[in-house]
Design a protein around this motif. Structure first.
Motif, PDB file in Angstrom:
ATOM      1  N   UNK B 168     -46.212 -27.261 -10.683  1.00  0.00           N
ATOM      2  CA  UNK B 168     -45.208 -28.092 -10.305  1.00  0.00           C
ATOM      3  C   UNK B 168     -45.621 -29.021  -9.362  1.00  0.00           C
ATOM      4  N   UNK B 169     -45.332 -30.307  -9.556  1.00  0.00           N
ATOM      5  CA  UNK B 169     -45.837 -31.358  -8.487  1.00  0.00           C
ATOM      6  C   UNK B 169     -44.490 -31.903  -7.729  1.00  0.00           C
ATOM      7  N   UNK B 170     -44.646 -32.567  -6.589  1.00  0.00           N
ATOM      8  CA  UNK B 170     -43.778 -33.128  -6.055  1.00  0.00           C
ATOM      9  C   UNK B 170     -44.568 -34.547  -5.388  1.00  0.00           C
ATOM     10  N   UNK B 171     -43.640 -35.591  -5.719  1.00  0.00           N
ATOM     11  CA  UNK B 171     -44.499 -37.139  -5.509  1.00  0.00           C
ATOM     12  C   UNK B 171     -44.546 -37.472  -3.963  1.00  0.00           C
ATOM     13  N   UNK B 172     -44.018 -36.849  -3.163  1.00  0.00           N
ATOM     14  CA  UNK B 172     -44.091 -37.170  -1.614  1.00  0.00           C
ATOM     15  C   UNK B 172     -43.258 -36.288  -0.727  1.00  0.00           C
ATOM     16  N   UNK B 173     -42.940 -37.013   0.482  1.00  0.00           N
ATOM     17  CA  UNK B 173     -42.204 -36.006   1.604  1.00  0.00           C
ATOM     18  C   UNK B 173     -40.789 -35.914   1.067  1.00  0.00           C
ATOM     19  N   UNK B 174     -40.105 -34.928   1.465  1.00  0.00           N
ATOM     20  CA  UNK B 174     -38.806 -34.518   1.191  1.00  0.00           C
ATOM     21  C   UNK B 174     -37.793 -34.860   2.475  1.00  0.00           C
ATOM     22  N   UNK B 248     -47.181 -26.056   1.185  1.00  0.00           N
ATOM     23  CA  UNK B 248     -47.756 -27.347   0.243  1.00  0.00           C
ATOM     24  C   UNK B 248     -46.821 -28.185   0.171  1.00  0.00           C
ATOM     25  N   UNK B 249     -45.490 -27.977   0.768  1.00  0.00           N
ATOM     26  CA  UNK B 249     -44.139 -28.948   0.705  1.00  0.00           C
ATOM     27  C   UNK B 249     -44.410 -29.710   2.239  1.00  0.00           C
ATOM     28  N   UNK B 250     -44.189 -31.242   1.788  1.00  0.00           N
ATOM     29  CA  UNK B 250     -44.560 -32.148   2.853  1.00  0.00           C
ATOM     30  C   UNK B 250     -43.163 -32.810   3.290  1.00  0.00           C
ATOM     31  N   UNK B 251     -42.918 -32.519   4.705  1.00  0.00           N
ATOM     32  CA  UNK B 251     -42.003 -33.173   5.245  1.00  0.00           C
ATOM     33  C   UNK B 251     -42.189 -33.981   6.632  1.00  0.00           C
ATOM     34  N   UNK B 252     -41.839 -35.087   6.643  1.00  0.00           N
ATOM     35  CA  UNK B 252     -42.257 -35.867   7.849  1.00  0.00           C
ATOM     36  C   UNK B 252     -41.648 -35.191   9.083  1.00  0.00           C
ATOM     37  N   UNK B 253     -42.496 -35.208  10.242  1.00  0.00           N
ATOM     38  CA  UNK B 253     -42.211 -34.804  11.643  1.00  0.00           C
ATOM     39  C   UNK B 253     -40.501 -35.130  11.987  1.00  0.00           C
ATOM     40  N   UNK B 254     -40.301 -36.403  11.727  1.00  0.00           N
ATOM     41  CA  UNK B 254     -38.906 -36.661  12.349  1.00  0.00           C
ATOM     42  C   UNK B 254     -37.898 -35.926  11.544  1.00  0.00           C
ATOM     43  N   UNK B 255     -38.149 -35.683  10.217  1.00  0.00           N
ATOM     44  CA  UNK B 255     -37.170 -35.011   9.545  1.00  0.00           C
ATOM     45  C   UNK B 255     -37.062 -33.474   9.743  1.00  0.00           C
ATOM     46  N   UNK B 256     -38.267 -33.000   9.939  1.00  0.00           N
ATOM     47  CA  UNK B 256     -38.563 -31.566  10.353  1.00  0.00           C
ATOM     48  C   UNK B 256     -37.667 -31.331  11.612  1.00  0.00           C
ATOM     49  N   UNK B 257     -37.751 -32.332  12.645  1.00  0.00           N
ATOM     50  CA  UNK B 257     -37.168 -32.088  13.830  1.00  0.00           C
ATOM     51  C   UNK B 257     -35.746 -31.969  13.823  1.00  0.00           C
ATOM     52  N   UNK B 258     -34.997 -33.104  13.250  1.00  0.00           N
ATOM     53  CA  UNK B 258     -33.736 -33.169  12.968  1.00  0.00           C
ATOM     54  C   UNK B 258     -33.112 -31.733  12.252  1.00  0.00           C
ATOM     55  N   UNK B 259     -33.864 -31.553  11.066  1.00  0.00           N
ATOM     56  CA  UNK B 259     -33.412 -30.126  10.564  1.00  0.00           C
ATOM     57  C   UNK B 259     -33.491 -28.982  11.279  1.00  0.00           C
ATOM     58  N   UNK B 260     -34.402 -28.883  12.411  1.00  0.00           N
ATOM     59  CA  UNK B 260     -34.550 -27.856  12.950  1.00  0.00           C
ATOM     60  C   UNK B 260     -33.426 -27.764  14.118  1.00  0.00           C
ATOM     61  N   UNK B 261     -33.126 -28.947  14.433  1.00  0.00           N
ATOM     62  CA  UNK B 261     -31.919 -29.243  15.661  1.00  0.00           C
ATOM     63  C   UNK B 261     -30.612 -28.728  15.005  1.00  0.00           C
ATOM     64  N   UNK B 262     -30.384 -29.179  13.849  1.00  0.00           N
ATOM     65  CA  UNK B 262     -29.057 -29.264  13.396  1.00  0.00           C
ATOM     66  C   UNK B 262     -28.875 -28.357  12.408  1.00  0.00           C
ATOM     67  N   UNK B 263     -29.929 -27.322  11.785  1.00  0.00           N
ATOM     68  CA  UNK B 263     -29.622 -26.594  10.801  1.00  0.00           C
ATOM     69  C   UNK B 263     -29.864 -26.847   9.242  1.00  0.00           C
ATOM     70  N   UNK B 266     -34.624 -29.154   4.727  1.00  0.00           N
ATOM     71  CA  UNK B 266     -35.107 -30.173   3.986  1.00  0.00           C
ATOM     72  C   UNK B 266     -35.132 -30.312   2.398  1.00  0.00           C
ATOM     73  N   UNK B 267     -35.413 -28.845   1.985  1.00  0.00           N
ATOM     74  CA  UNK B 267     -35.587 -28.649   0.558  1.00  0.00           C
ATOM     75  C   UNK B 267     -34.107 -28.944  -0.112  1.00  0.00           C
ATOM     76  N   UNK B 268     -33.011 -28.935   0.383  1.00  0.00           N
ATOM     77  CA  UNK B 268     -31.944 -29.144  -0.394  1.00  0.00           C
ATOM     78  C   UNK B 268     -31.404 -30.752   0.222  1.00  0.00           C
ATOM     79  N   UNK B 269     -32.134 -31.595   0.946  1.00  0.00           N
ATOM     80  CA  UNK B 269     -31.722 -32.912   1.362  1.00  0.00           C
ATOM     81  C   UNK B 269     -31.819 -33.852   0.288  1.00  0.00           C
ATOM     82  N   UNK B 270     -31.181 -34.979   0.098  1.00  0.00           N
ATOM     83  CA  UNK B 270     -31.489 -35.827  -0.935  1.00  0.00           C
ATOM     84  C   UNK B 270     -32.455 -36.769  -0.708  1.00  0.00           C
ATOM     85  N   UNK B 271     -33.173 -37.291  -1.602  1.00  0.00           N
ATOM     86  CA  UNK B 271     -34.319 -38.305  -1.546  1.00  0.00           C
ATOM     87  C   UNK B 271     -33.945 -39.304  -2.571  1.00  0.00           C
TER      88      UNK B 271
END
Lengths: 382, 340
Positions: B168-174, B248-263, B266-271
Motif C-alpha cells: 500500500x502506497x500513499x503519495x504524500x502528507x495527509x 510511516x504515514x506522513x502528516x505535516x506538523x501544522x496539521x498534527x497540531x490542529x488535530x491534537x488540539x481539536x480531536x 488526519x487519517x479521516x481528513x479529506x485530501x
C-alpha cells in the motif's frame, strides 16, 4: 554555579512519551511486577480510554492487568431529562448552542440533531465564549448555552459567569464532579479495584489532592496521569509498585501540568458560580455532592428559570430498554459483551449513550477494536 | 418519527452508504453504476477505447481557502476521479448553482481559477449550465462537474485484483485540505502555514499506469472520508485485510497540531491532491522511486501491506507508533462537513 534546568520542548516531550522503545520498556516492567496476581485498575476519563485503545496499549499489557473504563464520559452520564430540557428550550425559539458531542445523544424524546432537522435553531460551538458572542451578535434572540461536562468544562464556564453577561444569554448546565462518582462506586462495596488512574485534565483544576481520599478511605492507590501512551503505562506501573510495597497513596504522574493543590483560581471561580449538590448520573443514579448547579445569585442566567422548564428523571437507570450502558459505565461489562453492541447499537446509529460520544467506551471500542481479540490476531500474525 | 435527511447523510460514511443502498440504488440502478468505481468504465462499441465517465458536486464553505477555491476543487476533483480509474481526462461539464446576490468578482475569481486548473490538467469544459436560487436558498456557489476520459491501454485497476502481499502506497502528507478549509471557515485564530493540497494528479499517476500497467491493482484519490475510509472500502471490495504502520504515514506538523488540539484524526481528513495505491510488492520500490521524482509525490511512502482476511472479515489494522495494534475502522461521523 549550576544553570537552571531548561524546560523540555513540548514536541520533544510528546515524541518521548510516544517512543516505542520507552513504551515497550514500561510495559515489560508492568508484566514483571504483575506476576501471576495481576491487577484491576480503573481510569475515569474518556480521553484515557481513547489513548489506551487508539494506541493499542492493552495489546502490550499482560492479560491479567485489566485496565477498565469507569464513569469518565460526560455525554454518557448526562441525564435524558437535561437533554429534554435543551430540546424544549430550542423548540421555544432560542438559539441553543452546545458542543458537537451532545448533538446526537439520544433520549426517548429524540436528540438535538433531530430537533435541528425539524427546524429548531441548534448550533455547535467550540467554546462557551462563542455562545456569549452569538448573544451579542443576535441581540433580539435568546441564546442558550447547554454546557455538559466535568470540572474541565465547568471551570471555564464558571470563569465567565458575571454581571457582564448579555441579558439575552442564559445557560443550561449539566456539570458533574468526577471523584465523588468513583467514591460512590467504592462505597457501594460492589466493585473491587486495585488502583485508580485519576484524570489529568480534571486534576489540573481539582489537584491531585482531590484523589487522596481513595488511599485514605479504601486503601486503593490513586495516580494522576497524563494522556500520552507512556503517561498511562507509567500510572499503571506506579500502582503496581504501590501494591507491591503495600503502601497506597496518591501520586502525581502528570507533574508537567497538574499541581498537588490544583488551580486555586479555577476553584474560586467555580465556588463563585456554582453550588455543589447531589446530581443524577445516567446509568448510575443519584450521587451525593457530585453536581454543580448555578447559584441563586445568577438565576437571571439560568435558562430553566427563563424558559420555565420543569424536568424530572425518566426512570431509575434512565436508559433505553435492553441497553447495558449502566454496566459498561462502571467497568462491569466490556462494551462488546452487550448483545446490542455493533448490531442495533453502532456509532452511526447509537442506541445507548456510551455509543454516542468520542469519549464513550462503546464508541471507542467499536472504532478501535476489542484488545482481547486483537491480541489473538497478533499472536496469529507471528 | 418521520425520517429526514441529516448532515450525516452527506458525510461519506455509514449513513451515506445506507442512503445510497436504500434510496439511490433502487431507483437509479444500472450495470455501470453498480460497479461503484470512481468512474464508470464504458466498454460498449462503437467506442474503440474504453471510456471513463464521472461526476461530482462541490459545496465547500468558504468558497476561498488557502491553497485553492471551489473552482479549482471542482476541476481537479473530477480530473482525479478519472485519473485514479486509469483514464486520461479529456472533457468536463460544469453545472453552477448560484445564490442571488453573489458578487460578480467572486464568480470571476472562481472561473479564472477553473480555467487555470483546466490548462494545468489538460482538460476542457465542453458543457456548462447555470441556475440561480433566491438569497438564503444557496450558499454562494455550488458546482457540479462531470468528466469523460479514455482509459490508458495498460490500465487494469480493479479492487478485485488486490491480493494478499500487495504493498500500500500513499503519495504524500495527509489532511492538508481538510485542515486548511476548516481553519478558513472557523476563524479560530490559529495561525498555521497549512494549505490545501488541491492538485490534478494526472501527470503523477498516468505515467505509472503506462510503465507498471497490470501491477497497479488499485488507485483512489483520498478525498472525503480520507485514507482510512478508502482503505476500508478497498478491503471490503477485495475481501482482504490490510495492515498499516502508523509511523510511516506522513502528516505535516501544522496539521498534527490542529488535530491534537481539536480531536480530529488526519487519517479521516479529506485530501484533494493525494492518492493511495495497492500494487504488486515486486514493483513497490520502483513505483515509490518514480513517485518521489514528481513534485506532487515527493513525500510518497509505502505505508502497509495487504493480508488475508482473518475469519472472513475484511478489516484494516493499524500498528501504532508505540507498537500496539488496533482497528482502523470506517468513518463513523461527520468530522468536517462541507469540505469539498
Amino acid at each position: 554555579m549550576k544553570k537552571a534546568k531548561k524546560e523540555m520542548d513540548p514536541e520533544k516531550m510528546q515524541s518521548l512519551l510516544r517512543n516505542e522503545k520507552a513504551v515497550k520498556g514500561i510495559a515489560g516492567e508492568i508484566s514483571r511486577l504483575a506476576g501471576k496476581h495481576g491487577a484491576r485498575i480503573m481510569h475515569v476519563c474518556g480521553s484515557h480510554e481513547h489513548t489506551a485503545t487508539r494506541f493499542g496499549l492493552r495489546t502490550l499489557l499482560p492479560a491479567n492487568v485489566e485496565l477498565i473504563a469507569g464513569p469518565g464520559c460526560p455525554v454518557c452520564v448526562c441525564s435524558s431529562a437535561d437533554i429534554r430540557d435543551a430540546i424544549e428550550v430550542a423548540k421555544k425559539g432560542a438559539i441553543l448552542t452546545t458542543f458537537g458531542d451532545m448533538m446526537r445523544d439520544r433520549t426517548q424524546h429524540g436528540s438535538l440533531e433531530d430537533a435541528r432537522a425539524t427546524g429548531a435553531d441548534v448550533r455547535m460551538v467550540y467554546s462557551p465564549l462563542d455562545a456569549v458572542q452569538m448573544a451579542k451578535d443576535n441581540a433580539r434572540r435568546e441564546v442558550v448555552f447547554f454546557g455538559v461536562g466535568f470540572e474541565t468544562t465547568a471551570a471555564p464556564v464558571a470563569s465567565m459567569v458575571s454581571d457582564d453577561l448579555p441579558a439575552n444569554f442564559s445557560m443550561l448546565t449539566s456539570f458533574k464532579l468526577t471523584s465523588p462518582a468513583v467514591d460512590a462506586l467504592l462505597a457501594s462495596g460492589k466493585h473491587h479495584l486495585d488502583g485508580i488512574i485519576a484524570p489529568g485534565h480534571v486534576s489540573t483544576v481539582v489537584g491531585a489532592v482531590d484523589w487522596a481520599r481513595f488511599p485514605e478511605k479504601y486503601g486503593v492507590p490513586a495516580v494522576v496521569a497524563g494522556f500520552e501512551p507512556a503517561d498511562l503505562l507509567l500510572a499503571i506501573l506506579k500502582i503496581l509498585q504501590q501494591m507491591k510495597a503495600g503502601k497506597p497513596k496518591v501520586e502525581n504522574e502528570y507533574t508537567r501540568l497538574v499541581r498537588f493543590e490544583g488551580n486555586p483560581h479555577a476553584q474560586e471561580a467555580m465556588r463563585n458560580a456554582f453550588d455543589v449538590k447531589p446530581a443524577f448520573w445516567r446509568g448510575i443514579g443519584m450521587i451525593p455532592d457530585s453536581g454543580l448547579f448555578l447559584k441563586e445569585r445568577w438565576s437571571d442566567f439560568d435558562a430553566k428559570r427563563k424558559f420555565e422548564i420543569q424536568s424530572s428523571i425518566d426512570s431509575e437507570k434512565d436508559l433505553p430498554k435492553g441497553c447495558h450502558c449502566d454496566e459498561v459505565i462502571v467497568g462491569e461489562l466490556y462494551p462488546n459483551e452487550c448483545p446490542l453492541f455493533g448490531k442495533t447499537c453502532t456509532p452511526a446509529s447509537p442506541y445507548g449513550p456510551c455509543m454516542v460520544s468520542g469519549e464513550g467506551t462503546c464508541y471507542i471500542w467499536h472504532r478501535f477494536g476489542d484488545p482481547r481479540e486483537l491480541r489473538k490476531i497478533l499472536a496469529g500474525r507471528k | 418519527m418521520e425520517k429526514r435527511v441529516t448532515l450525516g447523510h452527506g458525510a461519506g460514511g455509514k449513513l451515506t452508504q445506507d442512503l445510497i443502498n436504500s434510496l439511490f440504488i433502487p431507483h437509479l440502478k444500472n450495470d455501470l453504476l453498480m460497479e461503484m468505481g470512481d468512474s464508470a468504465i464504458i466498454r460498449k462499441k462503437p467506442l474503440r477505447d474504453r471510456l471513463a465517465f464521472t461526476t461530482d458536486s462541490f459545496v465547500v464553505t468558504p468558497l476561498f481557502f488557502p491553497g485553492g477555491d471551489i473552482g479549482k476543487l471542482a476541476v481537479n476533483g473530477t480530473i482525479n476521479d478519472l485519473v485514479v480509474a486509469g483514464a486520461e481526462p479529456l472533457y468536463l461539464s460544469a453545472g453552477f448553482i448560484l445564490e442571488e446576490g453573489l458578487p460578480f468578482e467572486d464568480l470571476e475569481r472562481v472561473c479564472v481559477s477553473m480555467a487555470d486548473a483546466c490548462n494545468n490538467g489538460g482538460v476542457q469544459i465542453v458543457a456548462a449550465d447555470t441556475k440561480v436560487v433566491e438569497k438564503g436558498k444557496g450558499d454562494g456557489i455550488f458546482i457540479n462537474t462531470s468528466g469523460v476520459g479514455l482509459l490508458r491501454p495498460k490500465a487494469r485497476i480493479d479492487p478485485k485484483r488486490v491480493a494478499p502481499g500487495d504493498s500500500i502506497l500513499v503519495t504524500g502528507t495527509l489532511g492538508d485540505h481538510g485542515i486548511s478549509v476548516f481553519l478558513a471557515r472557523q476563524k479560530l485564530g490559529i495561525n498555521t502555514n497549512v494549505k490545501s493540497d488541491c492538485a490534478a494528479l494526472n501527470t503523477l499517476l498516468l505515467p505509472l499506469i503506462d510503465k507498471f500497467g497490470g501491477d497497479i491493482h488499485f488507485m483512489r484519490d483520498l478525498t472525503r472520508g480520507g485514507f482510512a475510509t478508502i482503505l476500508n472500502e478497498m478491503a471490503g471490495q477485495s475481501g482482504t485485510s490490510v495492515v498499516v504502520r502508523e509511523d510511516s504515514i506522513r502528516v505535516l506538523p501544522g496539521v498534527v497540531a490542529v488535530c491534537e488540539m481539536l480531536g480530529f484524526d488526519p487519517l479521516y481528513l479529506a485530501n484533494e491532491g493525494k492518492a493511495m495505491l495497492a500494487i504488486s510488492p515486486d514493483v513497490a520500490g520502483k513505483v515509490l522511486k518514480h513517485l518521489r521524482k514528481h513534485r506532487l509525490g515527493r513525500n510518497a511512502e509505502i505505508v502497509g501491506q495487504v493480508d488475508q482476511a482473518g475469519e472472513g472479515k475484511a478489516r484494516v489494522f493499524l500498528d501504532t507508533t508505540v507498537g500496539g495494534t488496533r482497528l482502523l475502522d470506517r468513518l463513523l461521523e461527520d468530522q468536517l462537513p462541507r469540505i469539498c
